[in-house]
Design a protein around this motif. Sequence first.
Motif, PDB file in Angstrom:
ATOM      1  N   HIS A  81       0.809  -1.224   0.000  1.00 21.05           N
ATOM      2  CA  HIS A  81       0.000   0.000   0.000  1.00 21.05           C
ATOM      3  C   HIS A  81       0.844   1.276   0.000  1.00 21.05           C
ATOM      4  O   HIS A  81       0.293   2.376   0.095  1.00 21.05           O
ATOM      5  CB  HIS A  81      -0.914   0.006   1.229  1.00 21.05           C
ATOM      6  N   ASP A  82       2.154   1.135  -0.078  1.00 21.38           N
ATOM      7  CA  ASP A  82       3.035   2.300   0.020  1.00 21.38           C
ATOM      8  C   ASP A  82       3.159   2.974  -1.350  1.00 21.38           C
ATOM      9  O   ASP A  82       3.843   2.477  -2.251  1.00 21.38           O
ATOM     10  CB  ASP A  82       4.411   1.844   0.533  1.00 21.38           C
ATOM     11  N   THR A  83       2.517   4.138  -1.494  1.00 21.59           N
ATOM     12  CA  THR A  83       2.532   4.824  -2.792  1.00 21.59           C
ATOM     13  C   THR A  83       3.942   5.256  -3.186  1.00 21.59           C
ATOM     14  O   THR A  83       4.284   5.286  -4.371  1.00 21.59           O
ATOM     15  CB  THR A  83       1.610   6.061  -2.778  1.00 21.59           C
ATOM     16  N   TRP A  86       5.807   2.432  -4.905  1.00 21.96           N
ATOM     17  CA  TRP A  86       5.390   2.248  -6.313  1.00 21.96           C
ATOM     18  C   TRP A  86       5.903   3.378  -7.187  1.00 21.96           C
ATOM     19  O   TRP A  86       6.254   3.179  -8.336  1.00 21.96           O
ATOM     20  CB  TRP A  86       3.861   2.110  -6.397  1.00 21.96           C
ATOM     21  N   ARG A  87       5.934   4.598  -6.585  1.00 14.00           N
ATOM     22  CA  ARG A  87       6.487   5.743  -7.325  1.00 14.00           C
ATOM     23  C   ARG A  87       7.970   5.498  -7.618  1.00 14.00           C
ATOM     24  O   ARG A  87       8.445   5.744  -8.732  1.00 14.00           O
ATOM     25  CB  ARG A  87       6.304   7.014  -6.473  1.00 14.00           C
TER      26      ARG A  87
END
Lengths: 312, 435
Positions: A81-83, A86-87
């Motif tokens: 869930h860590d944006t 993913w970025r």
Amino acid sequence: MRGSPVITSLPASSTRRTRAGWRAGRQRGLVPYLFIAPNITLFTAFSFLPLIYAVYISFHDWTLIGEPNFIGIRNYLRLVHDTLFWRALANTLLYAAGTVPTSMATGLLLALALNRRLPARAFLRSLYFLPLVVSAVATGTIAAWMFNDNYGVLNALLVRLGASRISWLSSPYWALPSLVLTTLWVRVGFCMVVYLAALQSIPQMYYEAARIDGASVLHQFHHITLPLLKPATFLLLVLSIIYSFHVFDLIYVMTGGGPGFSTTMLVQYIFRLAFVTSEMGYASAVGMALYALILGFTVLQWRASRQAENVM
Amino acid sequence: MKGARATDTIGRRGLLGGGLAAAALAGAGLRPRRARADSPVVLTLAVWGAQAEEEAFKSVIDKYQALHPNVTIRLEVNGNSMQLYQLVDTRLAGRQAPDVFRIQYQQVGRYASAHALVDLTPYLDQGYANQFGPAFWQAVTFQDKQFALPHHTDTFALYYNVDFLRNLGVEMPRSLDLSLKWDEFIRIARQLKAKGDAPYGFAMGWQNSSAYRWLPFLYQHGGQMLDAELRQPLLASPTGVETLAWTQSWFKEGLVPPSTSVKSSEQTQNLFANGTIGMLLGGDWQIPFLQQNMTKYKWDVTYMPRDVAMASDLGGNCLAISRDSKNQDVAADFLKFIVSEENMRAFVTAAQFLPVRTGLMNQELAYALRPEAMKIYVEQARTIPDHLVRTVTMPVFSKINAAMADELDLTFTSGQDPATTAQNLDTKIKAVLGG
């Protein structure tokens, strides 16, 4: 041992010979291990054991200066869930897409040019290879000065040409292209050397036969050079992708991962988690994700090497 | 103070902090442990700093070694504070940390809460606390124990290019109560840019993720990051959003170089020295650099701009003993030696810092360089808000600072809306405080 006769007793002289032979055989068997022992010891101490420890730590909450607390798979759940993770992954892929094909294509062009008889050919080959042997921190520092908004040589040139200044490293749009350009500067030399070696291994008779048949230079390149460079291309492709996934020092020196998160790659993110926010457990979990990615490409590299060996 | 509301500043904290610490010692009836250094002892002292600081450290080490011939102190100098913390953290994990290391006041809580520092309370005499400014003593206190000794402080003021300002016909304030208001400061920055002497009006020295240096502007505007109990974030408020918008406008309007956001590694002192900017919001430790390198222009210092209140940054460092030290008694003795009145005076005057001993704070010190500029910094240090000190010395502040660096950088470089920034920061700070 299946199929071997069972020896129950031997004469004394035969026993001595067998023992001596066994000792010699055992010594012969030990020699290779002695040769690889230093490598295995160093690999175990500095790569394998830290890797095992990183797996262990990835299941803990650890500030590095305190004691680790076991938290199960919570770090891995957070990863999903860590944006920012993913970025960073997207940035890494974008950086790889920007650097891999361009460095390979430029390296090939240079190799083709330097494979001919040119004045100062050896000097030019060394010149293109030089950035690779210089420390990445030194290269990054030089590049950061060149790209500096206020006193960098690139903006000075632009101003001389009547163009306006570009915020190379402080604009989220220009920072990544600036890094890609610097990476090209570093990596083109390596691609050139690999391609040059591959080009020189192509027998000249293929070209002579093609010329007799009336093939143009372009046809020769398309039907002889490119197919025979395939193993080298595949090898470079995999190595370059792995290098792009590993990139740290250049970005640490030039942008620190900014502006915003525009140049934050996976390794930057791991470093930030470990040493800025003191989340060593979560940093290890992100490290494991990167390890899995790189492992995938390493398998590809292994296959590429085998393919290259088969062709040669 | 004309039109300015003074925040609760260091002056008001004197009786409270010092009194409590003295009472705690007296109440406990503790007798300080005395250091013994009869046999050969080797200590490592890990610091970061400019050349003047390194020389000042070497000088005090030489003095201590002359008095204690059996003690050898090895000085390890690192590039900057972040690099030192990385080194210390890694060595703490390996149980090999340096005996003594330099540490910012903002980081004491992080190390003390992880039991990485030696409790110095047993080494200190009754009333020892009273010798230091209460704000600094409070900053090295964690759960009523002392985990470091204050060494020096520094703060921010406004450097300006005398030649450029003369061309504009602008006279800078010479007293604290006349310090520039926000709108006056911005007007001068616009004039500097319009006149063309400097491509940019000014820059703020908060690079390399020193995002906490944004906080004085919030206090100047009458806001604060956390409530009085330091439990709830308050940035998503009119004062928080307005301060974010004001600092963002510097970048939007092109008054500051785009490369000077909080996560960049730009050297703002270079930009000031070479005339790229006309003013620099910077610290007193930059005086040696400017004195040596700003040869083309004249420079001077005035006070930080202000809005409804005055405020500046809590800078400076203290010294702590790591839990890994094998010679804690000797290390404690060395620590007390280095922060003694005589040695503190020598250090701050040589390296251009401000003292943290009450006996020196009100004295006129013979600074090696630009003593008149140092007077401005001494006065400015009195405007550091008490609440800011308590906020930045919280054990979790390093995580809050990392969140501030991310969000401020997005605001300044990527145009993120100030209201979104305030909201994001409040959410992240809540998560940190809740954790």
